[in-house]
Design an enzyme around this catalytic site. Structure first.
Site, short mmCIF file in Angstrom:
data_model
loop_
_atom_site.label_atom_id
_atom_site.label_comp_id
_atom_site.label_asym_id
_atom_site.label_seq_id
_atom_site.Cartn_x
_atom_site.Cartn_y
_atom_site.Cartn_z
N PHE A 42 2.20 -12.59 -26.68
CA PHE A 42 1.42 -12.01 -25.72
C PHE A 42 0.02 -12.32 -25.83
O PHE A 42 -0.73 -11.45 -25.57
CB PHE A 42 1.57 -10.30 -25.86
CG PHE A 42 3.14 -9.95 -26.27
CD1 PHE A 42 4.10 -10.30 -25.28
CD2 PHE A 42 3.53 -9.03 -27.01
CE1 PHE A 42 5.63 -10.04 -25.56
CE2 PHE A 42 4.66 -8.88 -27.50
CZ PHE A 42 5.81 -9.22 -26.55
N CYS A 43 -0.37 -13.49 -26.02
CA CYS A 43 -1.58 -14.01 -26.04
C CYS A 43 -2.65 -13.08 -27.15
O CYS A 43 -3.69 -13.01 -26.86
CB CYS A 43 -2.29 -14.03 -24.86
SG CYS A 43 -1.35 -15.14 -23.53
N ALA A 44 -1.91 -12.59 -28.27
CA ALA A 44 -2.48 -11.65 -29.00
C ALA A 44 -1.78 -12.07 -30.43
O ALA A 44 -1.28 -11.11 -31.39
CB ALA A 44 -2.47 -10.20 -28.94
#
Ligand SMILES: Cc1ncc(COP(=O)(O)O)c(C=O)c1O
Length: 483
Positions: free
Chosen positions: A391-393
């Site tokens: 999730f781009c984290a």
């Protein structure tokens, strides 16, 4: 610029009466779309990936369609439709300012999305500014600062809201003198958990630091008042706020933005451009939003955001939040009954009374399942669209996954791409379910039924990894869902 005769812009903006749908989902596009299952049957699509991009509100679509015939250039045309479009663009700016409850003197800059907004701010931060960001941030809030050549203090993942404030307090207390900026999210795109923005902002201000709020996941779910939270800037994306027409917002204080070089060089940002006798080109740049909006503005995107702001305000955030809370409670209670499911939480382990406070975003892993396989089965066997991955984290999810599985996660694939592992392999990523104002109860119920069945009975199909995607191949002959 104002038009001299009655402007359809005024009509377009005022034609809608207040429509309040306190306990029903708001109408969104795609609610009746049928998608094929692996079996070939068709089923209504359950969009449970709002955190990535939410469907367009019907109201936004209707407003854009009503405006489309009047479309014209903005800030660069003498014709009636150019004037109208300029009017509409500037009125949209005012609507967004109202929606965000900005202070006198604050400004709204239209951008492409949150990533663009935060990169814009990073480019405008005075040289020598030290930036503070929790390692738990989305990459869009984590990465622009160092990319712009600024010093960054990455703060460790806090395990409670109180710890977040304490960690920031200590970091700022030990920081050298000079300009400082905190970038913090309002709601995590991984766990959905709400961050203590007002407390963090008060702490930052006490140490002379400014604050930019990443509201990409907050603004679609909660009323946000810049004035009350006292943040200096706020960023969000239209496509997560039911307005998927390519625009976003950076709003807040003008001083750093006016003092900075324009984000992009080009038409619209300039007051004058002249050749000098020495052969060079001298430029006088605008101040205000135009300074950072070079190029032809995205009037449809801006108008769509304004339309969404009005629609959400008219529906009423009290009612929207109450409804979403019910869905979150149903979801968390349902998942809690499935022992193989582990919900990822940053603040949940502390007994903090507010630990469950989250928007309609939740990530989890399922014991014995690879998350890509599980998500593929939700889609192919139930018509449910969720997201799997990091999730781009990456730092946050890897921390949470490491704890959940008791193993350190291995190397990861690109942001957005499913991790290319095979069904049955250990999960190195997570599954995210997310929803919002357009979600009917049935989607949450179908999701819970699907999770329960998959965990209990296994997938009804075999899956194969094709180019990083889990694809259903052959049905398993068990007749498990008969009757
Ligand atoms: C918390 C958060 N911040 C920033 C972003 C980046 O938003 P965009 O991709 O619209 O630029 C996202 C997108 O998922 C997000 O969830």
């Amino acid at each position: 610029m104002s038009v001299s005769h009655p402007s359809p812009a005024t009509t377009l903006l005022s034609a809608r009466s207040a429509r309040s749908l306190p306990c029903a989902p708001l109408a969104v596009l795609g609610h009746d779309v049928q998608v094929p299952l692996a079996s070939g049957e068709k089923v209504g699509y359950a969009a449970l990936d709002y955190a990535a991009s939410s469907p367009a509100l019907q109201r936004v679509w209707d407003d854009v369609a009503a405006y489309a015939p009047y479309y014209g250039s903005v800030h660069r045309g003498a014709g009636y439709l150019s004037q109208l479009s300029t009017d509409l663009f500037e009125q949209s700016r005012r609507t967004v300012a109202e929606f965000l409850d900005l202070r006198e003197g604050d400004q709204v800059v239209f951008t492409r999305a949150t990533t663009d907004s935060l990169n814009l701010l990073a480019s405008a931060v005075p040289a020598g500014t030290r930036v503070f960001a929790f390692e738990t941030e989305h990459h869009a809030a984590l990465l622009p600062w160092a990319h712009a050549g600024l010093e960054v203090d990455y703060l460790r993942a806090p395990r409670s809201r109180a710890e977040a404030v304490a960690v920031l307090d200590a970091a700022l207390a030990g920081a050298p003198a000079g300009p400082k900026l905190l970038c913090v999210t309002g709601a995590s795109n991984v766990t959905g958990e709400l961050w203590p923005v007002a407390e963090l902002t008060a702490t930052a201000h006490r140490h002379g630091a400014r604050v930019v709020l990443d509201a990409a996941q907050l603004a679609p779910h909660h009323r946000v008042s810049v004035r009350e939270l006292d943040v200096d800037w706020i960023a969000f994306s239209g496509h997560k706020l039911y307005a998927p027409f390519g625009a976003g917002v950076l709003a807040g204080r003008t001083d750093w933005l006016d003092a900075a070089d324009p984000y992009l060089a080009g038409g619209g940002a300039t007051r004058t451009v002249a050749r000098e006798v020495d052969g060079s080109v001298a430029v006088q740049w605008h101040t205000g939003p135009a300074r950072h909006e070079a190029g032809s503005p995205n009037v449809i995107g801006a108008y769509a955001i304004a339309s969404a702001c009005r629609a959400l305000t008219e529906a009423g955030f009290d009612a929207l939040e109450a409804r979403e809370r019910q869905l979150v409670e149903r979801l968390t209670a349902g998942l809690a009954e499935i022992p193989q499911v582990r919900v990822l939480s940053l603040f949940g382990a502390t007994g903090d009374i507010q630990s469950a406070a989250r928007v309609g975003v939740l990530s989890f892993v399922v014991q014995g399942w690879n998350s890509s396989h599980f998500s593929a089965a939700l889609s192919a066997e139930y018509g449910i669209g969720v997201r799997d991955g990091l999730f781009c984290a990456h730092p946050l999810v890897r921390t949470l996954l490491g704890e959940e599985s008791g193993v350190a996660p291995g190397p990861v694939s690109e942001c957005g791409a499913p991790e290319p592992s095979l069904p049955g392999e250990r999960s190195l990523n997570a599954i995210r379910v997310s929803f919002g104002a357009g979600t009917p109860d049935e989607h949450i119920e179908r999701f819970l039924t699907a999770v329960r069945e998959l965990v209990t009975d296994g997938a009804a199909w075999n899956y194969r990894n094709e180019g990083g995607r889990c694809v259903a191949t052959v049905q398993i002959d068990r007749g498990r869902r008969e009757g």
